[in-house]
Design an enzyme around this catalytic site. Structure first.
Site, mmCIF file in Angstrom:
data_model
loop_
_atom_site.group_PDB
_atom_site.id
_atom_site.type_symbol
_atom_site.label_atom_id
_atom_site.label_comp_id
_atom_site.label_asym_id
_atom_site.label_seq_id
_atom_site.Cartn_x
_atom_site.Cartn_y
_atom_site.Cartn_z
ATOM 1 N N CYS A 56 0.883 -1.190 0.049
ATOM 2 C CA CYS A 56 -0.112 -0.099 0.003
ATOM 3 C C CYS A 56 0.965 1.146 0.145
ATOM 4 C CB CYS A 56 -0.870 -0.152 1.214
ATOM 5 S SG CYS A 56 -2.203 -1.107 1.163
ATOM 6 N N GLU A 58 0.601 3.814 1.973
ATOM 7 C CA GLU A 58 0.960 4.099 3.262
ATOM 8 C C GLU A 58 2.310 3.218 3.684
ATOM 9 O OE1 GLU A 58 -2.102 3.193 2.012
ATOM 10 O OE2 GLU A 58 -3.361 4.336 3.092
ATOM 11 N N CYS A 92 -3.060 -0.719 7.271
ATOM 12 C CA CYS A 92 -2.228 0.488 7.210
ATOM 13 C C CYS A 92 -2.582 1.219 8.406
ATOM 14 C CB CYS A 92 -2.724 1.354 6.060
ATOM 15 S SG CYS A 92 -1.471 0.613 4.600
HETATM 16 N N1 THU Z 1 -4.419 0.626 -1.343
HETATM 17 C C1 THU Z 1 -3.549 1.582 -0.811
HETATM 18 O O1 THU Z 1 -2.216 1.769 -1.371
HETATM 19 N N2 THU Z 1 -3.695 1.947 0.276
HETATM 20 C C2 THU Z 1 -4.837 1.652 1.077
HETATM 21 O O2 THU Z 1 -5.066 2.153 2.560
HETATM 22 C C3 THU Z 1 -6.049 1.014 0.395
HETATM 23 C C4 THU Z 1 -5.666 0.194 -0.844
HETATM 24 C C5 THU Z 1 -4.024 -0.156 -2.479
HETATM 25 C C6 THU Z 1 -3.669 -1.502 -2.456
HETATM 26 C C7 THU Z 1 -4.009 -1.798 -3.909
HETATM 27 O O3 THU Z 1 -2.696 -1.633 -4.743
HETATM 28 C C8 THU Z 1 -4.927 -0.864 -4.548
HETATM 29 O O4 THU Z 1 -5.095 0.074 -3.635
HETATM 30 C C9 THU Z 1 -6.283 -1.430 -4.333
HETATM 31 O O5 THU Z 1 -6.708 -2.423 -3.395
#
Ligand code: THU
Length: 134
Positions: A56, A58, A92
């Site tokens: 993610c 974060e 996260c």
């Molecule tokens: N994602 C994030 O980067 N942060 C979050 O808190 C929510 C989800 C990303 C993970 C994945 O690459 C995409 O969003 C779809 O789930």
């Protein structure tokens, strides 16, 4: 945008969102973290052909922050596309809690700017944290 949301975090998150590697979800996310020193660290999501190995935004920002020797989060902002409010995922929230102060604001932005602001306690009440291990 609410008056108490600094532009610099929003712009930093928006800029890094553009670098996200999202060939599978097509859902780019940007994160910007302000630390106690005033520095801003950014990250974007980095997906992988082996889906669970993706990280993610974060997590990426946190890696940059800790790698720079910074450990105190005073403000967090994430940005994502779409009409639906995007907030940090459960994992996260736990990661942010590790380095947040009590009351650290977490701003959830969309293409139109910050939509809502939460405290970390609102996002993750009754958290499991370092005190549990004391
Ligand atoms: N994602 C994030 O980067 N942060 C979050 O808190 C929510 C989800 C990303 C993970 C994945 O690459 C995409 O969003 C779809 O789930």
């Amino acid at each position: 945008m609410p008056a108490d949301v600094p532009d610099d975090l929003l712009e930093a998150a928006r800029a890094v969102q553009a670098n996200a590697h999202v060939p599978y979800s097509h859902f780019p996310v940007g994160a910007a973290f302000r630390t106690a020193s005033g520095r801003v660290f950014v990250g974007c999501n980095v997906e992988n052909a082996s889906y669970p190995e993706g990280i993610c935004a974060e997590s990426a920002a946190m890696g940059a922050m800790v790698s720079a020797g910074e450990y105190e989060l005073v403000e967090v902002l994430t940005i994502a596309d779409g009409d639906h409010l995007t907030t940090p995922c459960g994992g996260c929230r736990q990661r942010i809690r590790e380095f947040a102060r009590s009351g650290t604001p977490v701003h959830a932005a969309g293409p139109d700017g910050v939509r809502r602001t939460f405290t970390i306690e609102e996002l993750l009440p009754a958290a499991f944290e370092s005190e549990n291990l004391a």
